[in-house]
Structure formats: structure tokens, C-alpha cells
Design a protein around this motif. Structure first.
Motif, PDB file in Angstrom:
ATOM      1  N   ARG A  33       0.833  -1.215   0.000  1.00 35.51           N
ATOM      2  CA  ARG A  33       0.000   0.000   0.000  1.00 35.51           C
ATOM      3  C   ARG A  33       0.857   1.250   0.000  1.00 35.51           C
ATOM      4  NH1 ARG A  33      -0.996   0.183   4.713  1.00 35.51           N
ATOM      5  NH2 ARG A  33       0.206   2.079   5.078  1.00 35.51           N
ATOM      6  N   ARG A  34       1.880   1.288   0.828  1.00 35.01           N
ATOM      7  CA  ARG A  34       2.733   2.479   0.902  1.00 35.01           C
ATOM      8  C   ARG A  34       3.466   2.716  -0.412  1.00 35.01           C
ATOM      9  NH1 ARG A  34       6.102   2.278   6.432  1.00 35.01           N
ATOM     10  NH2 ARG A  34       6.559   4.433   5.856  1.00 35.01           N
ATOM     11  N   ALA A  35       3.860   1.625  -1.082  1.00 37.95           N
ATOM     12  CA  ALA A  35       4.558   1.772  -2.362  1.00 37.95           C
ATOM     13  C   ALA A  35       3.632   2.348  -3.432  1.00 37.95           C
ATOM     14  CB  ALA A  35       5.106   0.422  -2.812  1.00 37.95           C
ATOM     15  N   LEU A  36       2.360   1.924  -3.436  1.00 39.53           N
ATOM     16  CA  LEU A  36       1.423   2.364  -4.467  1.00 39.53           C
ATOM     17  C   LEU A  36       0.798   3.722  -4.163  1.00 39.53           C
ATOM     18  CD1 LEU A  36      -0.524  -0.905  -5.393  1.00 39.53           C
ATOM     19  CD2 LEU A  36       1.176   0.303  -6.759  1.00 39.53           C
ATOM     20  N   LEU A  37       0.509   3.970  -2.889  1.00 38.74           N
ATOM     21  CA  LEU A  37      -0.244   5.174  -2.535  1.00 38.74           C
ATOM     22  C   LEU A  37       0.611   6.285  -1.935  1.00 38.74           C
ATOM     23  CD1 LEU A  37      -3.450   3.584  -0.928  1.00 38.74           C
ATOM     24  CD2 LEU A  37      -2.974   4.084  -3.333  1.00 38.74           C
ATOM     25  N   ALA A  38       1.822   5.959  -1.500  1.00 34.76           N
ATOM     26  CA  ALA A  38       2.704   6.957  -0.869  1.00 34.76           C
ATOM     27  C   ALA A  38       1.983   7.708   0.243  1.00 34.76           C
ATOM     28  CB  ALA A  38       3.222   7.935  -1.924  1.00 34.76           C
ATOM     29  N   ASP A  39       1.272   6.957   1.087  1.00 32.17           N
ATOM     30  CA  ASP A  39       0.497   7.599   2.146  1.00 32.17           C
ATOM     31  C   ASP A  39       1.285   7.790   3.439  1.00 32.17           C
ATOM     32  OD1 ASP A  39       0.633   5.017   3.098  1.00 32.17           O
ATOM     33  OD2 ASP A  39      -1.520   4.644   3.041  1.00 32.17           O
ATOM     34  N   ASP A  45     -16.983   0.198   0.252  1.00 34.83           N
ATOM     35  CA  ASP A  45     -16.725  -0.791   1.296  1.00 34.83           C
ATOM     36  C   ASP A  45     -15.228  -0.912   1.553  1.00 34.83           C
ATOM     37  OD1 ASP A  45     -19.331  -1.411   1.828  1.00 34.83           O
ATOM     38  OD2 ASP A  45     -19.421  -3.134   0.478  1.00 34.83           O
ATOM     39  N   ASN A  46     -14.871  -0.945   2.828  1.00 29.34           N
ATOM     40  CA  ASN A  46     -13.477  -1.061   3.274  1.00 29.34           C
ATOM     41  C   ASN A  46     -12.657   0.199   3.040  1.00 29.34           C
ATOM     42  OD1 ASN A  46     -13.591  -3.901   4.138  1.00 29.34           O
ATOM     43  ND2 ASN A  46     -13.805  -4.343   1.952  1.00 29.34           N
ATOM     44  N   ASN A  47     -13.318   1.345   2.831  1.00 22.37           N
ATOM     45  CA  ASN A  47     -12.515   2.565   2.654  1.00 22.37           C
ATOM     46  C   ASN A  47     -11.846   2.991   3.953  1.00 22.37           C
ATOM     47  OD1 ASN A  47     -14.659   3.831   4.069  1.00 22.37           O
ATOM     48  ND2 ASN A  47     -14.564   5.656   2.773  1.00 22.37           N
ATOM     49  N   HIS A  48     -12.236   2.405   5.095  1.00 19.94           N
ATOM     50  CA  HIS A  48     -11.570   2.754   6.360  1.00 19.94           C
ATOM     51  C   HIS A  48     -10.093   2.359   6.343  1.00 19.94           C
ATOM     52  CE1 HIS A  48     -12.644  -1.504   7.126  1.00 19.94           C
ATOM     53  NE2 HIS A  48     -11.621  -1.507   7.955  1.00 19.94           N
ATOM     54  N   ARG A  49      -9.700   1.447   5.457  1.00 22.11           N
ATOM     55  CA  ARG A  49      -8.293   1.044   5.352  1.00 22.11           C
ATOM     56  C   ARG A  49      -7.444   2.101   4.646  1.00 22.11           C
ATOM     57  NH1 ARG A  49      -8.149  -4.954   5.538  1.00 22.11           N
ATOM     58  NH2 ARG A  49     -10.300  -5.708   5.644  1.00 22.11           N
ATOM     59  N   PHE A  50      -8.104   3.098   4.044  1.00 23.79           N
ATOM     60  CA  PHE A  50      -7.386   4.057   3.210  1.00 23.79           C
ATOM     61  C   PHE A  50      -7.629   5.512   3.618  1.00 23.79           C
ATOM     62  CE2 PHE A  50      -8.467   0.340   0.577  1.00 23.79           C
ATOM     63  CZ  PHE A  50      -7.182  -0.115   0.285  1.00 23.79           C
ATOM     64  N   TYR A  51      -8.054   5.741   4.852  1.00 26.92           N
ATOM     65  CA  TYR A  51      -8.347   7.115   5.281  1.00 26.92           C
ATOM     66  C   TYR A  51      -7.155   8.063   5.088  1.00 26.92           C
ATOM     67  CZ  TYR A  51     -12.805   5.704   7.452  1.00 26.92           C
ATOM     68  OH  TYR A  51     -14.085   5.266   7.688  1.00 26.92           O
ATOM     69  N   LEU A  59      -6.652  -6.524  -2.072  1.00 25.64           N
ATOM     70  CA  LEU A  59      -5.984  -6.212  -3.337  1.00 25.64           C
ATOM     71  C   LEU A  59      -6.872  -5.427  -4.296  1.00 25.64           C
ATOM     72  CD1 LEU A  59      -3.528  -6.365  -5.108  1.00 25.64           C
ATOM     73  CD2 LEU A  59      -4.265  -8.643  -5.877  1.00 25.64           C
ATOM     74  N   PRO A  60      -8.118  -5.851  -4.576  1.00 26.04           N
ATOM     75  CA  PRO A  60      -8.964  -5.039  -5.457  1.00 26.04           C
ATOM     76  C   PRO A  60      -9.202  -3.626  -4.912  1.00 26.04           C
ATOM     77  CG  PRO A  60      -9.896  -7.222  -5.186  1.00 26.04           C
ATOM     78  CD  PRO A  60      -8.784  -7.109  -4.187  1.00 26.04           C
ATOM     79  N   ASP A  61      -9.381  -3.513  -3.592  1.00 31.40           N
ATOM     80  CA  ASP A  61      -9.573  -2.189  -2.994  1.00 31.40           C
ATOM     81  C   ASP A  61      -8.341  -1.319  -3.177  1.00 31.40           C
ATOM     82  OD1 ASP A  61     -12.092  -2.895  -2.177  1.00 31.40           O
ATOM     83  OD2 ASP A  61     -11.529  -3.345  -0.118  1.00 31.40           O
ATOM     84  N   TRP A  83      -5.605   3.206  -5.752  1.00 26.20           N
ATOM     85  CA  TRP A  83      -4.512   3.705  -6.605  1.00 26.20           C
ATOM     86  C   TRP A  83      -5.082   4.500  -7.772  1.00 26.20           C
ATOM     87  CZ3 TRP A  83      -3.353   2.091 -11.729  1.00 26.20           C
ATOM     88  CH2 TRP A  83      -2.139   2.573 -12.236  1.00 26.20           C
ATOM     89  N   TRP A  84      -6.169   3.979  -8.368  1.00 28.04           N
ATOM     90  CA  TRP A  84      -6.826   4.691  -9.481  1.00 28.04           C
ATOM     91  C   TRP A  84      -7.374   6.034  -9.003  1.00 28.04           C
ATOM     92  CZ3 TRP A  84     -11.768   6.479 -10.406  1.00 28.04           C
ATOM     93  CH2 TRP A  84     -12.048   6.851 -11.724  1.00 28.04           C
TER      94      TRP A  84
END
Length: 252
Positions: free
Chosen positions: A149-155, A179-185, A223-225, A230-231
Motif C-alpha cells: 500500500r505504501r509503495a502504491l499510494l505513498a500515504d 466498502d473497506n474505505n476505512h483502510r485508506f483514510y 488487493l482489489p480495494d 490507486w486509481w
């Protein structure tokens, strides 16, 4: 901060809970006794019973605290939907998320909320667990997922799965929901131009109930999330500042 009535809560503590009747009352009392009160701001609890079958809602109301509100999903919708339901019902300007199983330690709540009260550029403060009480399989999957996640999103966030977070409600309500957007706040707030703060927190072992997540379902859903997130990051629009125009400013 906007103007508000003296008794209105500044902080709304959202606690998604599914089949946590054995722990939810203790969690509420622990928060009440925590350092959160040292900030001097009023707060409320919003417990979201996500389709429990064990009397979680009754146990939360039975805690005997005056500032507890309980919402109930007739069937489980998942953690992200529970948080969203709580955020829509919340009256506070700052949302705090916390799991209902007792693994999140309330002693860190004040440290999470304080930056949002003092720094208008910070949109979210994410807890970062320094030690986890999970099996080696979950730890391994989480480690791989976090690095990917950190590699793709640089969060710039080591641990997005930690349940302890504090964020601005008005910003949260503008974020894309899925759904599951809490993983990407953190990534979602960064997408909107907000700074992300971090606080190291201690994780505790679960003493009642059972985990709602397995190793395989986390990986299959994650993975799909992640690819979708990323998109979204790549498609983020520019953020020009909107300034209200008056007749005086135009004519002047």
C-alpha cells in the motif's frame, strides 16, 4: 472551529461493534476515565451495533453513561458502513474511531485529538500500533499489505488497519465512500490536500469475543480495494481555492 451551543459535543467517538456485548460497556467506561477529559472539550459516544446477535446494543445502553447514543444495523454492513452511519449521525466536529473489542487503548485518545484542535492543516491523525497481539499469519499478511500500500499510494502511514483514528467530520463526509474505505483514510485525506498526523499506540490482547477478520478474507478483499484506491489517487483533480466574490469586490 464553527460556533456551537455550549453543551454540543466537539468530539464524537464512533465505536463499530459486532457481537461485542462482553466488552462494550467496559470500553465506554475506560474512555470516560481516560485522558480525553484533559482536553476540556465535550464529547459523545456513538456506538454502531453492526448486526449483532448477542445484545451488544443493550450492553452499550446498560453502561449507564448519559452521553451514549446507539445505532443499529439489522444486518451487518461491515466496518466502513458502520463508521459512515456513525459519522452521519454524529454531532461533533471531530470524529474518533475506536474498535469495540477492547484492543484499542483509550489512553491515546487525547494525543490523537489534540493536533486537530491546534493545527488547522491536519485533517486526520492515525494511530500506529507498536506491538500487535495477532498470530504470525495475520502479522505477515499485514506487513506485506502495508508495504504494498505504501509503495502504491505513498500515504506515509505504517499501519492503516489500526482502529484508533481522529479526523475532521466535514472533510470525512466529502470523501469517496466504498466498502473497506476505512483502510485508506490517510490516502483519501491526502488526496484532498490535508496533512496526516501519526501517534504511536499500544495494542492490547482481545479478552472477549472473536475476531471478525480472517487471514484469507483480508487478502482477497484488500488487493482489489488497493488497486481501486490507486486509481482514485491518480485521478485526483487539481484543488484550486474557491473565494467568494461579492459585488463590491468585482466593482472595486
Amino acid at each position: 472551529m464553527s460556533s456551537r451551543a455550549p453543551e454540543s459535543p466537539v468530539v464524537s467517538i464512533l465505536i463499530p461493534a459486532k457481537d461485542e456485548a462482553g466488552s462494550i460497556a467496559d470500553v465506554l467506561h475506560e474512555i470516560t476515565a481516560s485522558s480525553l477529559g484533559s482536553l476540556g472539550v465535550p464529547y459523545e459516544f456513538v456506538v454502531i451495533d453492526d448486526g449483532s446477535t448477542d445484545g451488544t446494543a443493550r450492553a452499550a445502553l446498560g453502561a449507564g453513561l448519559p452521553n451514549v447514543r446507539v445505532l443499529r444495523h439489522e444486518k451487518s454492513g461491515g466496518k466502513s458502513r458502520a463508521i459512515r452511519a456513525g459519522a452521519l449521525a454524529a454531532r461533533g466536529e471531530i470524529l474518533v474511531t475506536m474498535d469495540g473489542d477492547g484492543q484499542n487503548d483509550p489512553q491515546f485518545l487525547a494525543a490523537l485529538v489534540a493536533p486537530l484542535l491546534s493545527d488547522p492543516a491536519v485533517g486526520i491523525v492515525a494511530g500506529q500500533r507498536t506491538r500487535r497481539h495477532d498470530g504470525w499469519q495475520k502479522k505477515f499478511v499485514s506487513k506485506v499489505a502495508n508495504r504494498t500500500r505504501r509503495a502504491l499510494l505513498a500515504d506515509d502511514t505504517r499501519d492503516t488497519a489500526c482502529g484508533l483514528k481522529a479526523m475532521r467530520r466535514d472533510v470525512y463526509l466529502t470523501l469517496p465512500f466504498f466498502d473497506n474505505n476505512h483502510r485508506f483514510y490517510p490516502a483519501l485525506f491526502m488526496r484532498e490536500g490535508w496533512r496526516v498526523g501519526h501517534v504511536d499506540v499500544a495494542d492490547r490482547p482481545r479478552t472477549t469475543g472473536q475476531s471478525k477478520y480472517g487471514v484469507l478474507d483480508r487478502a482477497l478483499v484488500g488487493l482489489p480495494d488497493l488497486l481501486g484506491m490507486w486509481w482514485l489517487r491518480r485521478r485526483a483533480a487539481s484543488r484550486p481555492t474557491a473565494v467568494e466574490v461579492t459585488r463590491e469586490s468585482v466593482d472595486g
